[in-house]
Design a protein around this motif. Structure first.
Motif, PDB file in Angstrom:
ATOM      1  N   SER A   1      12.474  84.353  18.644  1.00 23.73           N
ATOM      2  CA  SER A   1      11.832  85.688  18.577  1.00 23.73           C
ATOM      3  C   SER A   1      10.712  85.813  19.899  1.00 23.73           C
ATOM      4  O   SER A   1      10.621  84.899  20.591  1.00 23.73           O
ATOM      5  N   GLN A   2      10.089  86.926  19.712  1.00 27.73           N
ATOM      6  CA  GLN A   2       8.972  87.096  20.794  1.00 27.73           C
ATOM      7  C   GLN A   2       7.736  87.500  20.032  1.00 27.73           C
ATOM      8  O   GLN A   2       7.757  88.245  19.135  1.00 27.73           O
ATOM      9  N   VAL A   3       6.717  86.645  20.400  1.00 22.62           N
ATOM     10  CA  VAL A   3       5.441  86.513  19.490  1.00 22.62           C
ATOM     11  C   VAL A   3       4.279  86.643  20.503  1.00 22.62           C
ATOM     12  O   VAL A   3       4.189  86.356  21.704  1.00 22.62           O
ATOM     13  N   SER A   4       3.232  87.185  19.952  1.00 27.63           N
ATOM     14  CA  SER A   4       1.617  87.486  20.253  1.00 27.63           C
ATOM     15  C   SER A   4       0.679  87.164  19.296  1.00 27.63           C
ATOM     16  O   SER A   4       0.910  87.929  18.304  1.00 27.63           O
ATOM     17  N   TRP A   5      -0.202  86.443  19.476  1.00 29.18           N
ATOM     18  CA  TRP A   5      -1.243  86.203  18.463  1.00 29.18           C
ATOM     19  C   TRP A   5      -2.702  86.297  18.874  1.00 29.18           C
ATOM     20  O   TRP A   5      -2.842  86.160  20.193  1.00 29.18           O
ATOM     21  N   LEU A   6      -3.624  86.323  17.895  1.00 34.33           N
ATOM     22  CA  LEU A   6      -5.037  86.564  18.416  1.00 34.33           C
ATOM     23  C   LEU A   6      -5.585  85.467  18.863  1.00 34.33           C
ATOM     24  O   LEU A   6      -5.404  84.260  18.522  1.00 34.33           O
ATOM     25  N   GLU A   7      -6.554  85.708  20.040  1.00 36.15           N
ATOM     26  CA  GLU A   7      -7.342  84.700  20.443  1.00 36.15           C
ATOM     27  C   GLU A   7      -8.751  85.252  20.953  1.00 36.15           C
ATOM     28  O   GLU A   7      -8.505  86.389  21.103  1.00 36.15           O
ATOM     29  N   ARG A   8      -9.692  84.446  20.757  1.00 35.54           N
ATOM     30  CA  ARG A   8     -11.147  85.055  21.223  1.00 35.54           C
ATOM     31  C   ARG A   8     -11.804  84.422  22.177  1.00 35.54           C
ATOM     32  O   ARG A   8     -11.660  83.102  21.910  1.00 35.54           O
ATOM     33  N   SER A   9     -12.592  84.986  22.876  1.00 36.39           N
ATOM     34  CA  SER A   9     -13.643  84.190  23.818  1.00 36.39           C
ATOM     35  C   SER A   9     -14.808  84.543  23.293  1.00 36.39           C
ATOM     36  O   SER A   9     -15.155  85.715  23.478  1.00 36.39           O
ATOM     37  N   GLU A  10     -15.761  83.595  22.967  1.00 33.15           N
ATOM     38  CA  GLU A  10     -17.124  83.839  22.959  1.00 33.15           C
ATOM     39  C   GLU A  10     -18.096  83.007  23.466  1.00 33.15           C
ATOM     40  O   GLU A  10     -17.875  81.581  23.835  1.00 33.15           O
ATOM     41  N   ASN A  11     -19.268  83.232  24.077  1.00 33.87           N
ATOM     42  CA  ASN A  11     -20.369  82.743  24.694  1.00 33.87           C
ATOM     43  C   ASN A  11     -21.131  81.815  23.634  1.00 33.87           C
ATOM     44  O   ASN A  11     -21.655  82.528  22.451  1.00 33.87           O
ATOM     45  N   VAL A  12     -20.891  80.473  23.699  1.00 33.95           N
ATOM     46  CA  VAL A  12     -21.739  79.694  22.565  1.00 33.95           C
ATOM     47  C   VAL A  12     -23.367  79.950  22.439  1.00 33.95           C
ATOM     48  O   VAL A  12     -23.991  79.627  21.459  1.00 33.95           O
ATOM     49  N   ASP A  13     -23.932  80.399  23.574  1.00 35.19           N
ATOM     50  CA  ASP A  13     -25.325  80.485  23.761  1.00 35.19           C
ATOM     51  C   ASP A  13     -25.738  81.744  22.917  1.00 35.19           C
ATOM     52  O   ASP A  13     -26.753  81.957  22.042  1.00 35.19           O
TER      53      ASP A  13
ATOM     54  N   TYR B   1      15.464  93.727   9.114  1.00 43.03           N
ATOM     55  CA  TYR B   1      14.107  93.341   9.445  1.00 43.03           C
ATOM     56  C   TYR B   1      14.207  93.330  10.720  1.00 43.03           C
ATOM     57  O   TYR B   1      14.870  92.771  11.383  1.00 43.03           O
ATOM     58  N   LEU B   2      12.926  93.616  11.389  1.00 38.00           N
ATOM     59  CA  LEU B   2      12.732  93.805  12.701  1.00 38.00           C
ATOM     60  C   LEU B   2      11.784  92.598  13.481  1.00 38.00           C
ATOM     61  O   LEU B   2      11.923  91.965  14.153  1.00 38.00           O
ATOM     62  N   GLY B   3      10.665  92.846  12.423  1.00 35.08           N
ATOM     63  CA  GLY B   3       9.404  91.976  12.946  1.00 35.08           C
ATOM     64  C   GLY B   3       8.321  92.378  11.987  1.00 35.08           C
ATOM     65  O   GLY B   3       8.390  92.900  11.176  1.00 35.08           O
ATOM     66  N   GLU B   4       7.192  92.090  12.660  1.00 31.96           N
ATOM     67  CA  GLU B   4       5.844  92.251  12.099  1.00 31.96           C
ATOM     68  C   GLU B   4       4.644  92.561  12.867  1.00 31.96           C
ATOM     69  O   GLU B   4       4.744  91.908  14.173  1.00 31.96           O
TER      70      GLU B   4
ATOM     71  N   VAL C   1      -4.500  95.470  17.757  1.00 29.33           N
ATOM     72  CA  VAL C   1      -3.415  94.799  17.311  1.00 29.33           C
ATOM     73  C   VAL C   1      -3.583  93.236  17.432  1.00 29.33           C
ATOM     74  O   VAL C   1      -3.640  93.026  18.587  1.00 29.33           O
ATOM     75  N   THR C   2      -3.600  92.394  16.543  1.00 28.82           N
ATOM     76  CA  THR C   2      -4.030  91.284  16.440  1.00 28.82           C
ATOM     77  C   THR C   2      -2.847  90.173  16.455  1.00 28.82           C
ATOM     78  O   THR C   2      -3.036  88.942  16.539  1.00 28.82           O
ATOM     79  N   GLY C   3      -1.709  90.642  15.985  1.00 27.44           N
ATOM     80  CA  GLY C   3      -0.447  90.147  15.985  1.00 27.44           C
ATOM     81  C   GLY C   3       0.578  90.618  16.032  1.00 27.44           C
ATOM     82  O   GLY C   3       0.818  91.835  15.568  1.00 27.44           O
ATOM     83  N   HIS C   4       1.875  90.379  16.697  1.00 24.13           N
ATOM     84  CA  HIS C   4       3.006  91.161  16.878  1.00 24.13           C
ATOM     85  C   HIS C   4       4.140  90.054  17.010  1.00 24.13           C
ATOM     86  O   HIS C   4       4.196  88.824  17.672  1.00 24.13           O
ATOM     87  N   THR C   5       5.385  90.271  16.163  1.00 23.26           N
ATOM     88  CA  THR C   5       6.433  89.615  16.406  1.00 23.26           C
ATOM     89  C   THR C   5       7.616  90.414  16.440  1.00 23.26           C
ATOM     90  O   THR C   5       7.560  91.423  15.761  1.00 23.26           O
ATOM     91  N   ALA C   6       8.624  89.802  16.949  1.00 29.28           N
ATOM     92  CA  ALA C   6      10.007  90.640  16.964  1.00 29.28           C
ATOM     93  C   ALA C   6      11.076  89.379  16.761  1.00 29.28           C
ATOM     94  O   ALA C   6      11.191  88.647  17.537  1.00 29.28           O
ATOM     95  N   ILE C   7      11.853  89.432  15.724  1.00 31.73           N
ATOM     96  CA  ILE C   7      12.844  88.402  15.641  1.00 31.73           C
ATOM     97  C   ILE C   7      14.191  89.153  16.521  1.00 31.73           C
ATOM     98  O   ILE C   7      14.573  90.213  16.281  1.00 31.73           O
ATOM     99  N   THR C   8      14.729  88.293  17.306  1.00 29.24           N
ATOM    100  CA  THR C   8      15.805  88.752  18.307  1.00 29.24           C
ATOM    101  C   THR C   8      17.019  88.002  18.032  1.00 29.24           C
ATOM    102  O   THR C   8      18.222  88.675  18.423  1.00 29.24           O
ATOM    103  N   GLU C   9      16.982  86.895  17.340  1.00 26.07           N
ATOM    104  CA  GLU C   9      18.325  86.205  17.097  1.00 26.07           C
ATOM    105  C   GLU C   9      18.101  85.515  15.753  1.00 26.07           C
ATOM    106  O   GLU C   9      17.204  84.505  15.651  1.00 26.07           O
TER     107      GLU C   9
END
Length: 378
Positions: free
Chosen positions: A161-173, A334-337, A353-361
């Motif tokens: 599959s091809q995938v991408s998921w959420l990440e966040r960058s935060e200043n702890v101060d 089914y293609l993906g989510e 868009v916080t998440g993306h997938t595609a099943i390719t095989e």
């Protein structure tokens, strides 16, 4: 669980050295448990950096810390459907909604985590219950007719599959944060029918090398498969009656996630996203999903590789994000989510868009890390 199996601290902490590296504590002072977690992760990062190259002075060093447990689970079950119960922990560190915190001590929000890009914001089409039954009938019928591979003992299920998921960058101060997503990257999984052996290659997620990570379950008494962490052999035993199947899902996921309806929808989505299963079961799962309150049809959406499709979707009432299962508009395969934020929440803007997938095989192969069609092993 904070432990990541493939990143272990090999030496005891040097607290004197650590004290000199950390910024002064904020007000109020962090708890002892939180400080311990930060110390361990910081030392992991330092040791890994030193093993790769000599340390170079940086004008504004960025220190990455693991996130504390979120106030509510964001896709907590994501990407566990492909593995047996005992090896699910090996993939847990890469689930969607992973959050990274960064602090520079300058009042500025840190830049994107390594390998991440700003999350895209899209115009979201509203869903409707009109035509839901007809659409699910077509999807279910297509699933029942699909000729899925049936693995024999000793063979392995292969999903690419091809995938991408959420990440966040935060200043702890300051607490200011920005939303990013991983760059779209390939993911390959091999799994034995009994769920005891497996392999994962997903270097774009920062969790495995190019060679990958074993998912083998070497315990003398392996954990029993379940609806939340199934094997192919386990899935073959499930009923194909949609009503009985949905009843079982509600029962086994009671108390999980953001309410029973959302968790049932999430569980079914995890089962169909990255799994090879009997065609009759896949058909029954889609019919079961249509019975969950809040499920709608979205006329047009796209998967991770840009393929347009029709979607079966549901919005999480707690988090405000909508999960879309995407199907080919002609063949209904089914293609993906896709997961998209429907309202501003926790610093994430509506339309993100916080998440993306595609099943390719999907295939069955004869050996671990073997590619379909007799191609060489990776």
């Amino acid at each position: 669980m904070n432990r990541t199996p493939w990143r272990r601290r090999r030496e005891p902490l040097d607290h004197a050295e650590l004290t000199g590296l950390l910024p002064p504590p904020g007000d109020p002072v962090l708890s002892h448990g939180r400080l311990t977690t930060l110390e361990e992760h910081l030392m992991n990062e330092i040791q890994q950096a030193q093993s790769q190259k000599a340390a170079e002075p940086q004008p504004q060093p960025v220190i990455l810390f693991p996130a504390p447990p979120p106030a509510r689970p964001r896709r907590a079950g994501r990407r566990l459907a492909l593995v047996g119960a005992a090896v699910a922990v090996a993939v847990l560190a890469g689930v969607a909604g992973a959050v990274q915190f960064a602090g520079q001590g300058t009042g500025d929000v840190a830049g994107p985590p390594e390998g991440a890009v700003p999350a895209s914001i899209v115009q979201v089409a509203q869903g409707t219950t009109e035509g839901l039954t007809r659409t699910v009938d077509r999807i279910s019928g297509a699933a029942a007719r699909e000729e899925l591979p049936k693995p024999r003992p000793g063979q392995f299920l292969y999903i690419k599959s091809q995938v991408s998921w959420l990440e966040r960058s935060e200043n702890v101060d300051t607490g200011e944060s920005r939303t990013y997503v991983q760059k779209l990257h390939p993911r390959q999984v091999w799994m034995s029918p009994d769920g005891r052996k497996g392999w994962l290659i997903e270097p774009g997620n920062g969790n495995t090398s190019a060679a990958g990570l074993t998912l083998d379950d070497d315990q003398e008494e392996p954990a029993r498969p379940s609806i939340g962490a199934p094997s192919y052999d386990y899935l073959k035993t499930l009923t194909t009656d949609p009503d009985e199947l949905l009843k079982k899902i509600y029962k086994e996921t009671e108390g999980q996630g953001n309410g029973p309806d959302q968790q049932a929808f999430t569980t079914i989505g995890d089962l169909v996203m990255e799994q090879v299963m009997p065609a009759e079961l896949a058909s029954a799962l889609y019919r079961a999903a249509a019975k969950i309150p809040g499920v709608v049809v979205v006329d047009d959406t796209t998967d991770a590789v840009g393929r347009h499709g029709i979607a079966i979707a549901r919005t999480d009432e707690t988090s405000g994000d909508r999960t879309e299962w995407i199907f080919d508009p002609k063949t209904f395969s089914y293609l993906g989510e896709r997961t998209v934020q429907m309202r501003d929440a926790e610093g994430i803007k509506a339309g993100t868009v916080t998440g993306h997938t595609a099943i390719t095989e999907r295939a069955v192969v004869d050996a671990m890390r073997e590619l379909p069609g007799g191609r060489s092993r990776v």
